[in-house]
Motif scaffolding. Structure first.
Motif, PDB file in Angstrom:
ATOM      1  N   TYR A   6       0.828  -1.207   0.000  1.00  0.00           N
ATOM      2  CA  TYR A   6       0.000   0.000   0.000  1.00  0.00           C
ATOM      3  C   TYR A   6       0.862   1.256   0.000  1.00  0.00           C
ATOM      4  O   TYR A   6       0.652   2.166  -0.795  1.00  0.00           O
ATOM      5  CB  TYR A   6      -0.922  -0.009   1.222  1.00  0.00           C
ATOM      6  CG  TYR A   6      -1.655   1.293   1.457  1.00  0.00           C
ATOM      7  CD1 TYR A   6      -2.826   1.575   0.768  1.00  0.00           C
ATOM      8  CD2 TYR A   6      -1.179   2.227   2.365  1.00  0.00           C
ATOM      9  CE1 TYR A   6      -3.503   2.763   0.973  1.00  0.00           C
ATOM     10  CE2 TYR A   6      -1.850   3.417   2.581  1.00  0.00           C
ATOM     11  CZ  TYR A   6      -3.009   3.683   1.881  1.00  0.00           C
ATOM     12  OH  TYR A   6      -3.671   4.863   2.079  1.00  0.00           O
TER      13      TYR A   6
ATOM     14  N   ARG B  74      -5.865   2.682  -3.551  1.00  0.00           N
ATOM     15  CA  ARG B  74      -7.207   2.588  -2.959  1.00  0.00           C
ATOM     16  C   ARG B  74      -7.668   1.136  -2.855  1.00  0.00           C
ATOM     17  O   ARG B  74      -8.206   0.718  -1.833  1.00  0.00           O
ATOM     18  CB  ARG B  74      -8.194   3.406  -3.770  1.00  0.00           C
ATOM     19  CG  ARG B  74      -8.081   4.884  -3.502  1.00  0.00           C
ATOM     20  CD  ARG B  74      -9.205   5.651  -4.191  1.00  0.00           C
ATOM     21  NE  ARG B  74      -9.106   7.059  -3.904  1.00  0.00           N
ATOM     22  CZ  ARG B  74      -8.432   7.929  -4.636  1.00  0.00           C
ATOM     23  NH1 ARG B  74      -7.792   7.527  -5.713  1.00  0.00           N
ATOM     24  NH2 ARG B  74      -8.391   9.203  -4.299  1.00  0.00           N
ATOM     25  N   GLU B  75      -7.461   0.363  -3.920  1.00  0.00           N
ATOM     26  CA  GLU B  75      -7.858  -1.041  -3.910  1.00  0.00           C
ATOM     27  C   GLU B  75      -7.124  -1.805  -2.813  1.00  0.00           C
ATOM     28  O   GLU B  75      -7.707  -2.635  -2.120  1.00  0.00           O
ATOM     29  CB  GLU B  75      -7.578  -1.698  -5.273  1.00  0.00           C
ATOM     30  CG  GLU B  75      -8.427  -1.179  -6.399  1.00  0.00           C
ATOM     31  CD  GLU B  75      -7.916   0.133  -7.005  1.00  0.00           C
ATOM     32  OE1 GLU B  75      -6.795   0.576  -6.657  1.00  0.00           O
ATOM     33  OE2 GLU B  75      -8.653   0.717  -7.806  1.00  0.00           O
ATOM     34  N   THR B  76      -5.846  -1.511  -2.670  1.00  0.00           N
ATOM     35  CA  THR B  76      -5.054  -2.162  -1.624  1.00  0.00           C
ATOM     36  C   THR B  76      -5.568  -1.763  -0.250  1.00  0.00           C
ATOM     37  O   THR B  76      -5.680  -2.596   0.646  1.00  0.00           O
ATOM     38  CB  THR B  76      -3.561  -1.813  -1.768  1.00  0.00           C
ATOM     39  OG1 THR B  76      -3.135  -2.113  -3.102  1.00  0.00           O
ATOM     40  CG2 THR B  76      -2.712  -2.587  -0.785  1.00  0.00           C
ATOM     41  N   GLY B  77      -5.895  -0.498  -0.071  1.00  0.00           N
ATOM     42  CA  GLY B  77      -6.440  -0.022   1.200  1.00  0.00           C
ATOM     43  C   GLY B  77      -7.749  -0.710   1.551  1.00  0.00           C
ATOM     44  O   GLY B  77      -7.973  -1.110   2.697  1.00  0.00           O
ATOM     45  N   TYR B  78      -8.628  -0.859   0.567  1.00  0.00           N
ATOM     46  CA  TYR B  78      -9.905  -1.553   0.801  1.00  0.00           C
ATOM     47  C   TYR B  78      -9.684  -3.016   1.175  1.00  0.00           C
ATOM     48  O   TYR B  78     -10.364  -3.560   2.034  1.00  0.00           O
ATOM     49  CB  TYR B  78     -10.812  -1.465  -0.422  1.00  0.00           C
ATOM     50  CG  TYR B  78     -11.320  -0.077  -0.722  1.00  0.00           C
ATOM     51  CD1 TYR B  78     -11.828   0.743   0.279  1.00  0.00           C
ATOM     52  CD2 TYR B  78     -11.286   0.422  -2.007  1.00  0.00           C
ATOM     53  CE1 TYR B  78     -12.283   2.018   0.017  1.00  0.00           C
ATOM     54  CE2 TYR B  78     -11.743   1.704  -2.292  1.00  0.00           C
ATOM     55  CZ  TYR B  78     -12.239   2.496  -1.277  1.00  0.00           C
ATOM     56  OH  TYR B  78     -12.691   3.757  -1.551  1.00  0.00           O
ATOM     57  N   LEU B  79      -8.707  -3.654   0.522  1.00  0.00           N
ATOM     58  CA  LEU B  79      -8.415  -5.056   0.832  1.00  0.00           C
ATOM     59  C   LEU B  79      -7.842  -5.193   2.243  1.00  0.00           C
ATOM     60  O   LEU B  79      -8.178  -6.134   2.955  1.00  0.00           O
ATOM     61  CB  LEU B  79      -7.462  -5.649  -0.210  1.00  0.00           C
ATOM     62  CG  LEU B  79      -7.181  -7.139  -0.093  1.00  0.00           C
ATOM     63  CD1 LEU B  79      -8.472  -7.962  -0.072  1.00  0.00           C
ATOM     64  CD2 LEU B  79      -6.281  -7.596  -1.229  1.00  0.00           C
TER      65      LEU B  79
ATOM     66  N   LEU C 114      -8.569  -3.296   4.801  1.00  0.00           N
ATOM     67  CA  LEU C 114      -9.722  -3.166   5.703  1.00  0.00           C
ATOM     68  C   LEU C 114     -10.560  -4.440   5.707  1.00  0.00           C
ATOM     69  O   LEU C 114     -11.040  -4.873   6.754  1.00  0.00           O
ATOM     70  CB  LEU C 114     -10.585  -1.971   5.293  1.00  0.00           C
ATOM     71  CG  LEU C 114      -9.965  -0.596   5.506  1.00  0.00           C
ATOM     72  CD1 LEU C 114     -10.852   0.488   4.911  1.00  0.00           C
ATOM     73  CD2 LEU C 114      -9.705  -0.337   6.974  1.00  0.00           C
ATOM     74  N   LYS C 115     -10.748  -5.046   4.543  1.00  0.00           N
ATOM     75  CA  LYS C 115     -11.532  -6.278   4.448  1.00  0.00           C
ATOM     76  C   LYS C 115     -10.869  -7.411   5.227  1.00  0.00           C
ATOM     77  O   LYS C 115     -11.522  -8.094   6.014  1.00  0.00           O
ATOM     78  CB  LYS C 115     -11.694  -6.680   2.981  1.00  0.00           C
ATOM     79  CG  LYS C 115     -12.488  -7.948   2.774  1.00  0.00           C
ATOM     80  CD  LYS C 115     -12.650  -8.257   1.296  1.00  0.00           C
ATOM     81  CE  LYS C 115     -13.435  -9.525   1.081  1.00  0.00           C
ATOM     82  NZ  LYS C 115     -13.681  -9.770  -0.354  1.00  0.00           N
TER      83      LYS C 115
ATOM     84  N   GLU D 277      -8.698  -9.372  -6.054  1.00  0.00           N
ATOM     85  CA  GLU D 277      -8.177  -9.299  -4.690  1.00  0.00           C
ATOM     86  C   GLU D 277      -7.129 -10.378  -4.444  1.00  0.00           C
ATOM     87  O   GLU D 277      -6.105 -10.118  -3.805  1.00  0.00           O
ATOM     88  CB  GLU D 277      -9.314  -9.429  -3.676  1.00  0.00           C
ATOM     89  CG  GLU D 277     -10.239  -8.239  -3.643  1.00  0.00           C
ATOM     90  CD  GLU D 277     -11.468  -8.460  -2.790  1.00  0.00           C
ATOM     91  OE1 GLU D 277     -12.025  -7.453  -2.302  1.00  0.00           O
ATOM     92  OE2 GLU D 277     -11.895  -9.622  -2.596  1.00  0.00           O
TER      93      GLU D 277
END
Length: 93
Positions: free
Chosen positions: A25, A36-41, A43-44, A60
């Motif tokens: 990230y 952003r995609e890495t940040g969402y992953l 959090l998931k 992912e």
């Protein structure tokens, strides 16, 4: 979910994955690409309870695989033990 996949994460693998994604990230953030995609992953994965299967999209899984592989290569260059990282990488393949 496109070609979704369920992966069971142990507590240790969850920590490795979050560590790998965190490094990835910040690297992406510095280059201003795809962070952003890495940040969402991150959090998931952080919100998942350990030892339960979670569904991940193929994007992912690919992102996680790249991040864990990068962490593995970094550890190898530093001469560190990589068995736990290798185990996490095998779960993603």
């Amino acid at each position: 979910m496109r070609n979704g996949r369920k992966i069971k994460l142990t507590r240790a693998n969850k920590i490795i994955l979050i560590t790998a994604l965190g490094d990835y990230y910040y690297q992406q953030r510095a280059m201003n690409t795809g962070w952003r995609e890495t940040g969402y992953l991150i959090l998931k994965v952080d919100s998942l309870s350990a030892s339960k299967k979670a569904a991940f999209t193929s994007e992912e899984v690919c992102l996680a695989r790249n991040a864990v592989n990068q962490l593995r290569n970094k550890k190898i260059k530093q001469g560190q033990y990589t068995d736990a990282t290798d185990d996490m990488l095998l779960k993603l393949i």
